[in-house]
Design a protein around this motif. Structure first.
Motif, PDB file in Angstrom:
ATOM      1  N   VAL A 360     -18.845 -49.241   8.843  1.00 49.38           N
ATOM      2  CA  VAL A 360     -17.838 -48.765   8.949  1.00 49.38           C
ATOM      3  C   VAL A 360     -16.907 -49.865   8.527  1.00 49.38           C
ATOM      4  CG1 VAL A 360     -15.922 -47.556  10.247  1.00 49.38           C
ATOM      5  CG2 VAL A 360     -18.249 -46.998  10.522  1.00 49.38           C
ATOM      6  N   PRO A 361     -15.887 -49.530   7.676  1.00 55.22           N
ATOM      7  CA  PRO A 361     -14.898 -50.694   7.179  1.00 55.22           C
ATOM      8  C   PRO A 361     -13.874 -51.091   8.106  1.00 55.22           C
ATOM      9  CG  PRO A 361     -14.008 -48.594   6.223  1.00 55.22           C
ATOM     10  CD  PRO A 361     -15.536 -48.313   6.856  1.00 55.22           C
ATOM     11  N   ILE A 362     -13.752 -50.447   9.241  1.00 50.60           N
ATOM     12  CA  ILE A 362     -12.624 -50.923  10.178  1.00 50.60           C
ATOM     13  C   ILE A 362     -13.112 -50.833  11.693  1.00 50.60           C
ATOM     14  CG2 ILE A 362     -10.684 -50.063   8.724  1.00 50.60           C
ATOM     15  CD1 ILE A 362     -10.663 -47.415  10.271  1.00 50.60           C
ATOM     16  N   VAL A 363     -12.506 -51.325  12.851  1.00 48.12           N
ATOM     17  CA  VAL A 363     -12.858 -51.207  14.079  1.00 48.12           C
ATOM     18  C   VAL A 363     -12.277 -49.682  14.478  1.00 48.12           C
ATOM     19  CG1 VAL A 363     -13.263 -53.601  14.675  1.00 48.12           C
ATOM     20  CG2 VAL A 363     -10.996 -52.410  14.870  1.00 48.12           C
ATOM     21  N   ALA A 364     -12.570 -49.363  15.570  1.00 47.14           N
ATOM     22  CA  ALA A 364     -12.303 -48.059  16.074  1.00 47.14           C
ATOM     23  C   ALA A 364     -10.787 -48.001  16.279  1.00 47.14           C
ATOM     24  CB  ALA A 364     -12.968 -47.933  17.366  1.00 47.14           C
ATOM     25  N   PRO A 365     -10.098 -46.725  15.770  1.00 49.11           N
ATOM     26  CA  PRO A 365      -8.562 -46.858  15.689  1.00 49.11           C
ATOM     27  C   PRO A 365      -8.290 -46.061  16.970  1.00 49.11           C
ATOM     28  CG  PRO A 365      -9.519 -45.996  13.607  1.00 49.11           C
ATOM     29  CD  PRO A 365     -10.828 -46.225  14.503  1.00 49.11           C
ATOM     30  N   LEU A 366      -7.061 -46.177  17.588  1.00 48.07           N
ATOM     31  CA  LEU A 366      -6.649 -45.318  18.577  1.00 48.07           C
ATOM     32  C   LEU A 366      -7.007 -43.895  18.502  1.00 48.07           C
ATOM     33  CD1 LEU A 366      -3.540 -47.367  19.252  1.00 48.07           C
ATOM     34  CD2 LEU A 366      -5.409 -47.504  20.619  1.00 48.07           C
ATOM     35  N   VAL A 367      -7.298 -43.182  19.733  1.00 51.23           N
ATOM     36  CA  VAL A 367      -7.465 -41.685  19.562  1.00 51.23           C
ATOM     37  C   VAL A 367      -6.107 -40.935  19.187  1.00 51.23           C
ATOM     38  CG1 VAL A 367      -7.544 -39.675  21.213  1.00 51.23           C
ATOM     39  CG2 VAL A 367      -8.867 -41.651  21.567  1.00 51.23           C
ATOM     40  N   GLY A 368      -6.453 -40.234  18.164  1.00 53.98           N
ATOM     41  CA  GLY A 368      -5.222 -39.553  17.430  1.00 53.98           C
ATOM     42  C   GLY A 368      -4.671 -40.202  16.504  1.00 53.98           C
ATOM     43  N   GLU A 369      -4.914 -41.447  16.051  1.00 58.98           N
ATOM     44  CA  GLU A 369      -4.360 -42.258  15.072  1.00 58.98           C
ATOM     45  C   GLU A 369      -4.976 -41.738  13.567  1.00 58.98           C
ATOM     46  OE1 GLU A 369      -3.405 -47.063  14.568  1.00 58.98           O
ATOM     47  OE2 GLU A 369      -5.097 -46.468  15.396  1.00 58.98           O
ATOM     48  N   ARG A 370      -4.146 -41.513  12.748  1.00 60.28           N
ATOM     49  CA  ARG A 370      -4.525 -40.941  11.360  1.00 60.28           C
ATOM     50  C   ARG A 370      -4.374 -41.800  10.160  1.00 60.28           C
ATOM     51  NH1 ARG A 370      -7.231 -38.841  14.295  1.00 60.28           N
ATOM     52  NH2 ARG A 370      -7.725 -36.580  14.553  1.00 60.28           N
ATOM     53  N   SER A 371      -3.524 -43.168  10.418  1.00 60.42           N
ATOM     54  CA  SER A 371      -3.620 -43.870   9.262  1.00 60.42           C
ATOM     55  C   SER A 371      -3.513 -45.230  10.048  1.00 60.42           C
ATOM     56  CB  SER A 371      -1.947 -43.688   8.682  1.00 60.42           C
ATOM     57  OG  SER A 371      -1.624 -44.775   7.807  1.00 60.42           O
ATOM     58  N   VAL A 372      -4.325 -46.318   9.118  1.00 62.92           N
ATOM     59  CA  VAL A 372      -4.176 -47.555   9.584  1.00 62.92           C
ATOM     60  C   VAL A 372      -4.132 -48.498   8.400  1.00 62.92           C
ATOM     61  CG1 VAL A 372      -6.136 -47.471  11.524  1.00 62.92           C
ATOM     62  CG2 VAL A 372      -6.850 -47.721   9.389  1.00 62.92           C
ATOM     63  N   ARG A 373      -3.672 -49.702   9.080  1.00 65.12           N
ATOM     64  CA  ARG A 373      -3.276 -50.752   7.949  1.00 65.12           C
ATOM     65  C   ARG A 373      -4.376 -51.837   7.687  1.00 65.12           C
ATOM     66  NH1 ARG A 373       0.543 -51.203   4.141  1.00 65.12           N
ATOM     67  NH2 ARG A 373       1.244 -53.105   3.408  1.00 65.12           N
ATOM     68  N   VAL A 374      -5.125 -51.822   6.492  1.00 62.50           N
ATOM     69  CA  VAL A 374      -6.146 -52.914   6.370  1.00 62.50           C
ATOM     70  C   VAL A 374      -5.726 -53.786   5.197  1.00 62.50           C
ATOM     71  CG1 VAL A 374      -8.693 -53.217   6.105  1.00 62.50           C
ATOM     72  CG2 VAL A 374      -7.801 -51.141   7.658  1.00 62.50           C
ATOM     73  N   ASP A 375      -5.970 -54.999   5.361  1.00 65.98           N
ATOM     74  CA  ASP A 375      -5.833 -55.777   4.167  1.00 65.98           C
ATOM     75  C   ASP A 375      -4.622 -55.362   3.311  1.00 65.98           C
ATOM     76  OD1 ASP A 375      -6.705 -58.142   2.833  1.00 65.98           O
ATOM     77  OD2 ASP A 375      -8.133 -57.109   1.543  1.00 65.98           O
ATOM     78  N   GLY A 376      -3.465 -55.095   3.783  1.00 67.28           N
ATOM     79  CA  GLY A 376      -2.304 -54.925   2.906  1.00 67.28           C
ATOM     80  C   GLY A 376      -2.249 -53.277   2.420  1.00 67.28           C
ATOM     81  N   ALA A 377      -3.069 -52.479   2.764  1.00 68.65           N
ATOM     82  CA  ALA A 377      -3.443 -51.252   2.274  1.00 68.65           C
ATOM     83  C   ALA A 377      -3.212 -50.170   3.535  1.00 68.65           C
ATOM     84  CB  ALA A 377      -4.710 -50.870   1.737  1.00 68.65           C
ATOM     85  N   ASP A 378      -2.514 -49.038   3.363  1.00 72.23           N
ATOM     86  CA  ASP A 378      -2.618 -47.910   4.250  1.00 72.23           C
ATOM     87  C   ASP A 378      -3.756 -46.978   4.033  1.00 72.23           C
ATOM     88  OD1 ASP A 378      -0.284 -48.788   5.736  1.00 72.23           O
ATOM     89  OD2 ASP A 378       1.105 -48.116   4.143  1.00 72.23           O
ATOM     90  N   LEU A 379      -4.644 -46.714   4.846  1.00 71.52           N
ATOM     91  CA  LEU A 379      -5.564 -46.022   4.829  1.00 71.52           C
ATOM     92  C   LEU A 379      -5.738 -44.710   5.619  1.00 71.52           C
ATOM     93  CD1 LEU A 379      -8.806 -48.688   4.905  1.00 71.52           C
ATOM     94  CD2 LEU A 379      -7.216 -47.872   2.745  1.00 71.52           C
ATOM     95  N   GLU A 380      -6.133 -43.581   5.223  1.00 78.94           N
ATOM     96  CA  GLU A 380      -6.184 -42.487   6.027  1.00 78.94           C
ATOM     97  C   GLU A 380      -7.473 -42.804   6.832  1.00 78.94           C
ATOM     98  OE1 GLU A 380      -7.469 -38.661   7.325  1.00 78.94           O
ATOM     99  OE2 GLU A 380      -8.685 -39.615   5.354  1.00 78.94           O
ATOM    100  N   VAL A 381      -7.487 -42.504   8.085  1.00 76.34           N
ATOM    101  CA  VAL A 381      -8.489 -42.746   8.925  1.00 76.34           C
ATOM    102  C   VAL A 381      -9.838 -42.048   8.592  1.00 76.34           C
ATOM    103  CG1 VAL A 381      -9.213 -42.564  11.304  1.00 76.34           C
ATOM    104  CG2 VAL A 381      -6.961 -43.566  10.800  1.00 76.34           C
ATOM    105  N   ARG A 382      -9.793 -40.770   8.412  1.00 82.28           N
ATOM    106  CA  ARG A 382     -11.158 -39.903   8.133  1.00 82.28           C
ATOM    107  C   ARG A 382     -11.855 -40.602   6.847  1.00 82.28           C
ATOM    108  NH1 ARG A 382     -11.385 -36.096   4.412  1.00 82.28           N
ATOM    109  NH2 ARG A 382     -13.540 -35.132   4.484  1.00 82.28           N
TER     110      ARG A 382
END
Length: 436
Positions: A360-382
């Motif tokens: 998996v390219p990220i660590v566990a997001p918060l429950v309910g979170e649907r977008s995370v920012r990784v290395d300057g990019a906004d990613l859709e969690v699923r």
């Protein structure tokens, strides 16, 4: 609570199956209100099975490595006499009249089933937080996702409730929660473990898999469930092709560093592969996968969209309805691309014994979170969660996630992939990583 450790204790007379199962039930009842790993805890059935397992031991009958071991089963797998909810409030799944074949094999191996585990509704989600039973939660931090869809099974093993748990994996639904929760997660080769009595999501992509605390435990579970055996092999001279995950999807550089360091530390001969050589299509692998999965999931659940739409989680419902728009031509094109990709992977696995990359390219997001920012990019969690696992559902390749360490207290997994029939290499490489 490792299966192999419990097996030794049972055979030495240090403990009994009844004592082991009572301890598992106590821990499950203690932790489940917080972690929501189980939809159903079968105290009566588990204690009866434990007594029977003890009686067999007393009579000199040993059914093998899983005899007396507490296990859990994802709640889309039929267990006779228990309801199969599939994580849904719809009418989908009533009380089962027969055991699924994998459950029958667990019983034949002497395993003791503790109960049924929480899943993302219909197994159609990677986050594990859309279910009629609520979200399963990460034992490392209950504010965070377990991953899905087999999140409850991963949580049950990670929290020490059971030693082994069954899940299913259509896009990463075993490997994703295994990586996020810090346990071993195995997606076998396509059809290696029978799926009779297991509710489907996308039939050409579905795999029955399992969770364990260690590779040795996962191997014991696989041997009891699979239609093929695994012969021990040596890791001497084993060659590994490292696939830079950035060539597939945006990945947290810290995840890349941690997983690659573990692979290098294991002492394998490692080459870096430049993405997928000879793969020339414009569509991303995830787009191809999503077309196949979307169309198949819609076909499986088409009746529910007509009769039960109001009972389905809105997020799951929207994804199912999207499948209606995928045409026969779209599906055929994606299927052709799948076969082209299979050729590319076959060539890679003729050059290397094992392929490696993060699970998996990220660590566990918060429950309910649907977008995370990784290395300057906004990613859709699923999409992020499934980006590195779903390619191996396209090919049906055996793939396994092994804990690789932690970032900020949250688990990270490294994924190993090999060719069908080469499972011995997969387990041998994983054991080497565990001891590195």
């Amino acid at each position: 609570m490792t299966a192999t450790g419990l097996a030794r204790a049972l055979r030495s007379g240090e403990t009994s199956v009844t004592e082991v199962v009572d301890a598992a039930l106590r821990r499950t009842h203690e932790l489940n209100p917080t972690l929501n790993a189980f939809t159903l805890i079968d105290d009566e059935g588990a204690r009866a099975a434990a007594r029977e397992a003890d009686e067999l031991f007393a009579a000199g009958v040993d059914l093998g490595p899983l005899h007396g071991i507490p296990v859990a089963v994802k709640d889309l797998i039929d267990i006779a006499g228990l309801p199969t909810s599939c994580g849904s409030a719809t009418s989908f799944g009533a009380t089962a009249t027969e055991d699924a074949e994998v459950v029958r094999r667990l019983r034949a191996a002497g395993a003791v089933i503790i109960g049924k585990t929480t899943l993302h509704e219909f197994a159609y989600g990677a986050t594990g937080d859309r279910s009629a039973h609520g979200a399963s939660r990460n034992p490392s931090d209950p504010r965070r996702m377990s991953g899905g869809s087999s999140g409850g099974s991963a949580v049950a093993v990670a929290a020490g409730m059971v030693s082994l748990a069954l899940g299913t994996d259509t896009a990463g639904s075993v490997r994703v929660p295994a990586a996020l929760c810090g346990v071993v997660g195995l997606k076998p080769a396509y059809d290696a473990i029978p799926s009779a009595g297991v509710y489907s999501l996308a039939p050409t992509l579905d795999h029955v898999g399992l969770f364990a605390a260690t590779t040795e435990d996962a191997l014991a579970g696989y041997q009891a469930l699979a239609d093929r055996s695994v012969e021990p092999v040596s890791v001497d001279g084993l060659t590994v092709g490292w696939i830079p995950p950035e060539s597939i999807a945006v990945t947290d550089p810290r995840v890349v560093g941690l997983t690659r360091q573990l692979v290098l530390r294991a002492g394998f001969g490692v080459d870096v592969i430049d993405g997928f050589p000879k793969w020339e299509r414009n569509e991303s692998l995830f787009e191809i996968f999503s077309t196949l999965q979307g169309r198949e999931a819609f076909r499986v659940h088409e009746d529910h969209l007509e009769t039960d739409a109001g009972l389905i989680d809105p997020e799951v419902l929207a994804r199912l309805r999207t499948g209606r728009e995928i045409t026969d031509r779209d599906y055929a094109s994606a299927d052709a691309a799948r076969h082209e990709f299979q050729v590319v992977v076959d060539e890679l696995l003729s050059a290397y014994d094992v392929l490696a990359l993060p699970a998996v390219p990220i660590v566990a997001p918060l429950v309910g979170e649907r977008s995370v920012r990784v290395d300057g990019a906004d990613l859709e969690v699923r999409a992020a969660l499934l980006s590195l696992t779903s390619p191996w559902n396209l090919t049906g390749s055996p793939a396994l996630s092994v804990p690789a360490g932690r970032l900020g207290g949250l688990p990270v997994g490294v994924q190993l992939v090999t060719a069908p029939g080469q499972e011995g290499l997969l387990f041998a490489a994983a054991r080497q990583l565990e001891t590195s």
